[in-house]
Design a protein around this motif. Structure first.
Motif, PDB file in Angstrom:
ATOM      1  N   ALA A 148     -30.633 -10.444  41.713  1.00  0.00           N
ATOM      2  CA  ALA A 148     -29.205 -10.097  41.612  1.00  0.00           C
ATOM      3  C   ALA A 148     -28.494 -10.967  40.574  1.00  0.00           C
ATOM      4  O   ALA A 148     -27.704 -10.464  39.745  1.00  0.00           O
ATOM      5  N   VAL A 149     -28.768 -12.277  40.592  1.00  0.00           N
ATOM      6  CA  VAL A 149     -28.054 -13.141  39.637  1.00  0.00           C
ATOM      7  C   VAL A 149     -28.647 -13.034  38.224  1.00  0.00           C
ATOM      8  O   VAL A 149     -27.904 -13.069  37.239  1.00  0.00           O
ATOM      9  N   TYR A 150     -29.951 -12.895  38.119  1.00  0.00           N
ATOM     10  CA  TYR A 150     -30.544 -12.760  36.782  1.00  0.00           C
ATOM     11  C   TYR A 150     -30.142 -11.438  36.136  1.00  0.00           C
ATOM     12  O   TYR A 150     -30.027 -11.335  34.912  1.00  0.00           O
ATOM     13  N   ALA A 151     -29.959 -10.411  36.947  1.00  0.00           N
ATOM     14  CA  ALA A 151     -29.589  -9.103  36.394  1.00  0.00           C
ATOM     15  C   ALA A 151     -28.262  -9.185  35.649  1.00  0.00           C
ATOM     16  O   ALA A 151     -28.072  -8.531  34.608  1.00  0.00           O
ATOM     17  N   GLU A 152     -27.352  -9.993  36.162  1.00  0.00           N
ATOM     18  CA  GLU A 152     -26.043 -10.149  35.501  1.00  0.00           C
ATOM     19  C   GLU A 152     -26.188 -10.654  34.067  1.00  0.00           C
ATOM     20  O   GLU A 152     -25.350 -10.365  33.212  1.00  0.00           O
ATOM     21  N   LYS A 153     -27.215 -11.466  33.832  1.00  0.00           N
ATOM     22  CA  LYS A 153     -27.439 -12.019  32.488  1.00  0.00           C
ATOM     23  C   LYS A 153     -28.542 -11.260  31.749  1.00  0.00           C
ATOM     24  O   LYS A 153     -28.989 -11.694  30.689  1.00  0.00           O
TER      25      LYS A 153
ATOM     26  N   CYS B  19     -30.188 -20.150  32.966  1.00  0.00           N
ATOM     27  CA  CYS B  19     -29.092 -19.462  32.281  1.00  0.00           C
ATOM     28  C   CYS B  19     -27.981 -20.367  31.759  1.00  0.00           C
ATOM     29  O   CYS B  19     -27.075 -19.878  31.062  1.00  0.00           O
TER      30      CYS B  19
END
Lengths: 421, 421
Positions: free
Chosen positions: B280-285, B252
């Motif tokens: 969780a972190v990929y969902a933000e992007k 990202c």
């Protein structure tokens, strides 16, 4: 199966084997080399018999005597192959060396690791000893190899390939680590040099016509060994004793080698002093001197004197023949060399510090020497331990190519969880 | 004059200029770079005007917005070019360094001198900043250069070429030290890549189709920059905090760069622990995850989940899309990478010493990392000071290519009158 399919299969097997070769340890690769050496000793009679079949067929086909000579696997050639393998064992393993590990401001530590190239294709003439020499260097450097020797040596190469496969297997390495192209179909070469997906580099060992064909057709990168039009320049500040000794040795030590001098340049100012002494030593060997008009005049009476023509400046004689030209000084000498040389090896004879430095820097050849014979341009003389050829290329490997030339450097990074911001 | 004759003349001039470039000293080459930087500042308005002509023509011809964006020479792009030249001045001169001088038993002393390659041909898209970056690196490394930029940038490149020629002349270097191919005829590329007598290496900077064409046609060797299908492998012994941070950053931090991760491999044993945190972190992007069946099952409910197909393992997305696969462990991870990677950059996340060493050794890519983001694979991050590209080749230069990649090593011999016996 057509030849393209066959070569694709050879390539696929080589690529697969290259992974096991690359991750093998030093002791395993050395063990394979020693097993091969022992098996060559054991099977010497069998090899001689296979070679005899090749020689008979080649003689019947009217192969030139020089080619027959190279094809022959004498007892001495067998001894030399075995000795060569044992010398390769004694060399340090180039693989895995990590150099220049430096911390960067980001916190990562970056350096380079020496790794095998992968798959090396070697194309050579009908010289069975090359089969073993090349296989040995490639095994030592952790590469997989595809060997395409001259078709006249096919029986001997098959016998050697069986021995190499046995040695690899005995050490626990894949038998496909070294494959010979088991066909005399010339189309095999065309396939080998155009499959970059399976072959990382081609090392051609052969004449100019082979190289020219490969340069036109290959899509796989090459490490090329071309001709040697080597020069010695006797500077105006030369020590005459050194000049005569070096110019004699560079021409007359061996005539047929690529590091033999083919053109001698002499500073005009020193020519009257040095040419008579050179003529005296060259006369003993009946060296034909092809001289430019000024040198011709100074050499009047020399028994083997010929007027040079333009073509002489770009001819590799490989014979007791020497082109000879007077020049004004450094500028003219460097200009002549950078114009006509094959960029193999050149030497200056001088006691002048500034001339020596200029020559070293400005002559654009693979080996540049001060006060030494061009005949030293050789992997063994340079301390590489072995050589697979002498590269006239500038990329990757220039000059004598030893084990390092069969490797590459990849970057390695030691991190501690760093991310880029 | 036809295009072949024109290119032959360009090549001859480059070869002639390369000699003066090679023998020039550090101060002279730096002076040329500073003169060019100053002239770019002075002529910024003129350059903008030339660029406007290119942009108008390109817009009228219907060039894609992304291409127009690259073609534009903004004030910021001009500042960056100038700053880049001044940074190159501050780098150490690579030329003339002599290393490894060792005495041999014969009495000669042998080592290697770093020298320019000679003539470098650079083929690139319609990006005027590359004209100056590439010229700067080649001047610093003592090479002559032939630049063939995308035809849409011809007016701007002509204006830049005039500035470069002025800077070279101002420092006493030949104006032909840097030439642009002053024609938009595409046949010029075909000529440039097939004149090994004048060009020592081609550096192509462009898309896959350009590289494919050059690989099929070139007889001049190339230093190639191909695609980046980069992998991160989260080992069974990974620190989960590092794993999540690195896998997030590698995907990202920037989507369009060649060192961006395209496939994430996760050890099966650690997948249940790490996949939810990654989701969780990929969902933000809003990163789309193309998962193999096992990962798909573990990620049930992730809003951007797609079932992976075979093609995903060999796709460079350059977008917020990530292929995701569970593997048994080291063997499967290394096998997958060595099969599908473009051999650019791969990273392992692990706290296991033996796994780290195996990954570093056995992964056959230009950069191999432990516990660091693939985004660090970059000439600046590695401390090279500048880069002309990132090589996927194994020969000559592998990974980020800085000044050293534009040089070669020739052997130098210090003798004292030695001859070979």
């Amino acid at each position: 199966m057509n030849i393209t399919e066959y070569m694709q299969q050879v390539g696929q097997r080589a690529r697969a084997a290259s992974r096991a070769m690359a991750r093998s340890d030093s002791a395993t690769r050395n063990r394979a080399l020693l097993l091969i050496a022992d098996a060559i000793v054991r099977d010497a009679a069998l090899l001689r018999a296979a070679n005899a079949r090749d020689l008979d067929a080649a003689a019947a086909a009217g192969l030139a005597p020089a080619m027959l000579d190279r094809l022959q696997l004498s007892d001495k050639a067998i001894d030399t192959m075995v000795e060569g393998l044992r010398q390769i064992v004694s060399l340090a393993d180039p693989i895995g060396e990590i150099s220049n590990m430096k911390f960067r401001p980001s916190g990562i530590q970056v350096g380079q690791m020496r790794v095998p190239l992968g798959v090396i294709g070697i194309i050579y003439e009908a010289r069975p000893n090359v089969t073993v020499d090349a296989a040995g260097l490639c095994i030592k450097s952790g590469n997989a190899t595809i060997l395409r020797g001259g078709s006249e040596a096919i029986h001997c190469n098959r016998a050697l390939a069986a021995i190499v496969a046995e040695g690899l297997a005995g050490a626990g390495l894949p038998q496909d680590g070294v494959q010979i192209v088991d066909t005399t179909d010339r189309a095999a070469v065309g396939a080998l040099i155009t499959m970059p997906e399976y072959v990382d580099v081609i090392v051609p060992r052969g004449g100019k016509s082979l190289i020219a064909r490969l340069m036109a057709e290959a899509t796989v990168p090459m490490i090329k060994h071309l001709d040697g039009i080597c020069h010695v320049y006797i500077d105006g500040k030369a020590d005459l004793d050194k000049a005569v000794a070096i110019a004699f040795n560079a021409k007359c030590h061996r005539y047929g080698t690529c590091n033999t001098m083919e053109t001698l340049l002499v500073a005009r100012a020193i020519a009257p002093a040095v040419l008579p002494r050179l003529a005296a030593v060259y006369a003993e060997k009946a060296v034909e001197l092809r001289a430019d008009p000024e040198a011709f005049a100074l050499l009047a009476g020399y028994p083997h004197l010929v007027a040079a023509v333009e073509e002489d400046w770009s001819t590799e004689y490989l014979a007791p023949v020497l082109a000879l030209k007077l020049v004004d000084g450094m500028d003219a000498a460097i200009e002549h060399i950078n114009t006509y040389s094959s960029k193999h090896t050149e030497a200056i004879v001088t006691e002048d510090y500034s001339d020596a430095l200029r020559f070293l820097r400005e002559v654009d050849s693979a080996s540049v020497m001060v006060n030494a014979s061009t005949r030293f341009a050789d992997g063994f003389e340079y301390g590489l331990g072995a050589e697979i050829g002498i590269s006239n290329d500038k990329l990757h490997a220039r000059g004598p190519v030893g084990l390092d030339g069969l490797t590459s450097l990849k970057y390695v990074v030691f991190g501690h969880g760093e991310v880029r911001t």
